[in-house]
Scaffold this active site. Structure first.
Site, PDB file in Angstrom:
ATOM      1  N   HIS A 190       0.811  -1.212   0.000  1.00  0.00           N
ATOM      2  CA  HIS A 190       0.000   0.000   0.000  1.00  0.00           C
ATOM      3  C   HIS A 190       0.845   1.264   0.000  1.00  0.00           C
ATOM      4  CE1 HIS A 190      -3.019  -2.991   0.396  1.00  0.00           C
ATOM      5  NE2 HIS A 190      -3.823  -2.086  -0.133  1.00  0.00           N
ATOM      6  N   ARG A 297     -10.701   2.679  -1.182  1.00  0.00           N
ATOM      7  CA  ARG A 297     -10.122   1.880  -0.087  1.00  0.00           C
ATOM      8  C   ARG A 297     -10.401   2.595   1.232  1.00  0.00           C
ATOM      9  NH1 ARG A 297      -5.675   1.011  -4.015  1.00  0.00           N
ATOM     10  NH2 ARG A 297      -5.390  -1.231  -4.250  1.00  0.00           N
ATOM     11  N   ARG A 333     -15.503   0.195  -0.976  1.00  0.00           N
ATOM     12  CA  ARG A 333     -15.125  -1.133  -0.507  1.00  0.00           C
ATOM     13  C   ARG A 333     -15.123  -1.128   1.011  1.00  0.00           C
ATOM     14  NH1 ARG A 333      -9.306  -3.624  -1.530  1.00  0.00           N
ATOM     15  NH2 ARG A 333      -8.711  -2.101   0.031  1.00  0.00           N
ATOM     16  N   GLU A 432     -10.597 -12.094  -5.488  1.00  0.00           N
ATOM     17  CA  GLU A 432      -9.155 -11.972  -5.242  1.00  0.00           C
ATOM     18  C   GLU A 432      -8.585 -13.181  -4.502  1.00  0.00           C
ATOM     19  OE1 GLU A 432      -8.502  -8.256  -3.188  1.00  0.00           O
ATOM     20  OE2 GLU A 432     -10.091  -8.594  -1.751  1.00  0.00           O
ATOM     21  N   ASN A 455      -4.159  -7.666  -7.357  1.00  0.00           N
ATOM     22  CA  ASN A 455      -3.015  -7.612  -6.423  1.00  0.00           C
ATOM     23  C   ASN A 455      -3.037  -8.835  -5.515  1.00  0.00           C
ATOM     24  OD1 ASN A 455      -2.722  -5.108  -7.528  1.00  0.00           O
ATOM     25  ND2 ASN A 455      -3.514  -3.989  -5.763  1.00  0.00           N
ATOM     26  N   ASP A 456      -4.198  -9.100  -4.949  1.00  0.00           N
ATOM     27  CA  ASP A 456      -4.301 -10.253  -4.060  1.00  0.00           C
ATOM     28  C   ASP A 456      -4.454 -11.548  -4.838  1.00  0.00           C
ATOM     29  OD1 ASP A 456      -3.966  -9.422  -1.389  1.00  0.00           O
ATOM     30  OD2 ASP A 456      -5.848  -8.329  -1.528  1.00  0.00           O
ATOM     31  N   ARG A 466       2.808 -10.419  -1.512  1.00  0.00           N
ATOM     32  CA  ARG A 466       2.932  -9.221  -2.337  1.00  0.00           C
ATOM     33  C   ARG A 466       3.821  -8.131  -1.739  1.00  0.00           C
ATOM     34  NH1 ARG A 466      -3.227  -6.749  -1.965  1.00  0.00           N
ATOM     35  NH2 ARG A 466      -2.330  -4.697  -2.211  1.00  0.00           N
ATOM     36  N   CYS A 503      -9.681  -4.023 -10.617  1.00  0.00           N
ATOM     37  CA  CYS A 503      -9.269  -2.834  -9.859  1.00  0.00           C
ATOM     38  C   CYS A 503      -7.891  -3.012  -9.222  1.00  0.00           C
ATOM     39  CB  CYS A 503     -10.308  -2.466  -8.810  1.00  0.00           C
ATOM     40  SG  CYS A 503     -10.478  -3.703  -7.522  1.00  0.00           S
TER      41      CYS A 503
HETATM   42  C1  PEP Z   1      -6.369  -6.027  -5.000  1.00  0.00           C
HETATM   43  O1  PEP Z   1      -6.098  -6.907  -4.183  1.00  0.00           O
HETATM   44  O2  PEP Z   1      -6.110  -6.104  -6.220  1.00  0.00           O
HETATM   45  C2  PEP Z   1      -7.010  -4.779  -4.566  1.00  0.00           C
HETATM   46  C3  PEP Z   1      -7.431  -3.899  -5.440  1.00  0.00           C
HETATM   47  O3  PEP Z   1      -7.137  -4.566  -3.233  1.00  0.00           O
HETATM   48  P1  PEP Z   1      -5.928  -4.119  -2.266  1.00  0.00           P
HETATM   49  O4  PEP Z   1      -4.748  -3.766  -3.119  1.00  0.00           O
HETATM   50  O5  PEP Z   1      -6.428  -2.953  -1.495  1.00  0.00           O
HETATM   51  O6  PEP Z   1      -5.732  -5.338  -1.443  1.00  0.00           O
HETATM   52 MG    MG Z   2      -7.024  -6.875  -2.274  1.00  0.00          MG
END
Ligand code: PEP
Ligand code: MG
Length: 597
Positions: A190, A297, A333, A432, A455-456, A466, A503
């Site tokens: 993040h 977020r 979210r 995810e 991402n997840d 990650r 996303c």
């Molecule tokens: C993701 O996991 O792709 C996502 C958009 O959520 P975050 O990055 O906040 O976990």
């Molecule tokens: Mg995520």
């Protein structure tokens, strides 16, 4: 001597400036016998008074800049300043041992830091951390040292740190932070996401940058290549200064060009939306003509404060976004804490595998008090625009049903109290977790939209943490398994007649625009800064060809093949300058015999 270190570039651009080493200040603390105990006690008292004034000033400045709720942490620090543990001990030992105050404060800090590491109780650790922070402020004052705080830098600096927590990153001084260089972390942490959102050049995963750069050393951060140069020679510095001017010029030119509609050459629209975390990003999103907020977020409302945000505060924040973006959609979210995002006042336990632990929806389902307050705020905000709600880390149908039953209770409660809200706002599931992909057909029947959190999804499907820089090279969006999972999710959504967007950070990488469009994605949501480039990509492709291209990609077995094909196609489309004349016409004919995806 010049030192070059390689890491992972996570936010493009070049920063050149003095290093500000954060969290690695090592004070050189003298130890001596004082001649006059009363004078020493008075000196200690003056330091405490001056620290109190500093904290009060910080409280006021923070409250004014970002609201009182974010300044609460300083209120807590004022309380800790009055705590007897530290002051009593120092005063007693000055009198009994005639030792200088900074030595005694330093000893106290060392002892408490050690104690903190050994005690499993998270609540105790957090309280002690706050006490130690206050102790450090007093120590710095006694030593006349400069204890920098990230939120108000005295002059433009490059932040050098072992790590920056999301809470540290959320309070960065956006004006004076030139760049960021950290030892650890990965591209979808993040901190990296926030650095990109605020266009702060950043390199992470540098391993030992903290031990190479001394405070004040000139440091160059090249977020495009992942290179950091400490104490550059005059020649190196001049070269980077030139590159910096060049890249800033082309970025300004890109922003000045009129945005192309996010529609393919053959008329297929794929809206480009914004991901936001801080309310100030709403204006960035409007500036880049985001066609909605695809991911808000909300956890950032919970960071850097001593208490939970009230329902009212949350309502105000969501309503502000809904009003500003209307009639475009705002996708709120629900809380995604845990993983790499911790909030001290919620006492989340230290877990061995936080990414697989008590995070996101799992946390909310066990804390219905927090979850319901957030849902009430979201529903109430719905009357101000076009709001939809989505849930992170859904792993299966039971979880989604559980969420929906709580949602139902919240609606009944609001109705009973006569509070205005829109009852039928769309409810979505983030996809995810691999299990959610596997049951996407079932989930699709029970919600109104999907949003793929790549991402997840990448982290869990490839089993690659990650935020762990050691395995960052294995974190691979171009992995065939990832692309196939995206395709499967889209297919399930289509069969149920619901939209499916992406996303995760992949949506903002122009190299992936064509394959995602070709796979049939219905919207792309990204950091607002990425929108112009991605829109230009979408406008330069033909949907029919993108579908064939995606189908060809899905048949590739290796990452190298996929990357090579994506790269070739990307350069053929007239990129590196996506706004160049004729870029839109640089279409690529589909290979003979390609099937549409
Ligand atoms: C993701 O996991 O792709 C996502 C958009 O959520 P975050 O990055 O906040 O976990
Ligand atoms: Mg995520």
């Amino acid at each position: 001597m010049e030192v070059t270190i390689r890491g992972i570039g996570v936010s493009p651009g070049i920063a050149i400036g003095p290093a500000l080493t954060f969290g690695v200040q090592a004070f050189d603390i003298p130890k001596y016998q004082v001649e006059n105990v009363d004078t020493e006690l008075a000196r200690f008292e003056r330091a405490v008074i001056s620290v109190r004034a500093d904290i009060e000033r910080l409280y006021e400045r923070t409250a004014e800049a970002v609201g009182e709720e974010h300044a609460d942490i300083f209120k807590a620090h004022l309380m800790f300043l009055e705590d007897v543990t530290l002051r009593d001990e120092v005063e007693r030992r000055v009198v009994s041992e005639a030792l200088n105050a900074e030595y005694l404060v330093g000893e106290w800090i060392a002892r408490y830091t050690k104690l903190m590491a050994s005690v499993p109780d998270a609540r105790f650790r957090e309280r002690t951390q706050d006490l130690v922070d206050v102790g450090n402020r007093i120590l710095a004052r006694l030593l006349n040292a400069n204890l920098e705080s990230l939120d108000h830098l005295e002059h433009p600096s490059v932040i050098v740190a072992h790590d920056l927590s999301p809470s540290d990153a959320a309070k960065l001084d956006m004006v004076n932070t030139l760049g960021i260089a950290t030892d650890v972390s990965g591209p979808t942490s993040h901190t990296a996401i926030l650095a990109r959102a605020f266009e702060i050049p950043a390199v992470v995963g540098l391993k030992f940058v903290g031990s190479h750069a001394l405070p004040g050393d000139t440091i160059i951060v090249d977020g495009r290549t992942g290179v950091v140069v400490v104490r550059p020679s005059a020649k190196t510095r001049a070269r980077y200064e030139e590159e910096k001017v060049r890249s800033e010029r082309s970025r300004a030119a890109l922003q000045a060009k009129e945005l192309k509609p996010s529609v393919t050459l053959d008329g297929h629209e794929v809206p480009a939306m914004a991901n936001i975390e801080l309310p100030v990003e709403i204006s960035h999103s409007l500036k880049t003509k985001a066609q909605g907020i695809g991911l808000y977020r909300t956890e950032y409302l919970f960071l850097n404060r001593a208490t939970l945000p009230t329902e009212e505060e949350q309502y105000e924040a969501y309503a502000e976004a809904a009003r500003a973006m209307a009639p475009a959609t705002v996708t709120l979210r629900t809380l995604d804490l845990g993983g790499d995002k911790f909030v001290s006042h919620l006492h989340l336990a230290n877990e061995i595998n936080p990414q697989l632990g008590w995070r996101a929806i799992r946390f909310c389902l066990e804390r219905p008090d927090i979850f319901k307050a957030q849902l009430r705020a979201m529903f109430r905000a719905s009357v101000h625009g076009n709001v939809q709600i989505m849930f992170p880390l859904i792993s299966g149908v039971d979880e989604l049903r559980h969420v929906k039953s709580i949602l139902q209770e919240v609606c009944v409660d609001l109705e009973r109290r006569g509070v205005p809200f829109k009852r039928d706002i769309p409810i979505g599931s983030m996809i995810e977790v691999p299990s959610a992909v596997e049951v996407a057909d079932l989930l699709a029947k029970e919600c109104d939209f999907f949003s793929i959190g790549t991402n997840d999804l990448i982290q869990y499907s490839l089993a690659v943490d990650r935020v762990n820089e050691k395995i960052a090279h294995m974190y691979e969006p171009a992995h065939p398994a990832v692309l196939r999972m995206i395709r499967r999710t889209i297919k399930a959504a289509k069969a149920a007649g619901i939209p499916c967007g992406v996303c995760g950070e992949m949506a903002g990488d122009p190299m992936f625009s064509e394959v995602l469009v070709g796979l049939g994605i219905s919207s792309l949501s990204m950091s607002a800064v990425a929108i112009p480039v991605v829109r230009s990509q979408v406008a330069s492709i033909r949907y029919s060809l993108a579908r064939r291209f995606a189908s060809r990609i899905l048949n590739m077995g290796s990452v190298a093949e996929v990357r090579e094909a994506l790269h070739r196609r990307y350069s053929q489309r007239g990129q590196l300058d996506p706004y160049a004349e004729g870029a839109a016409d640089a279409n690529i004919a589909g290979a003979a015999g390609e099937e549409e995806c």
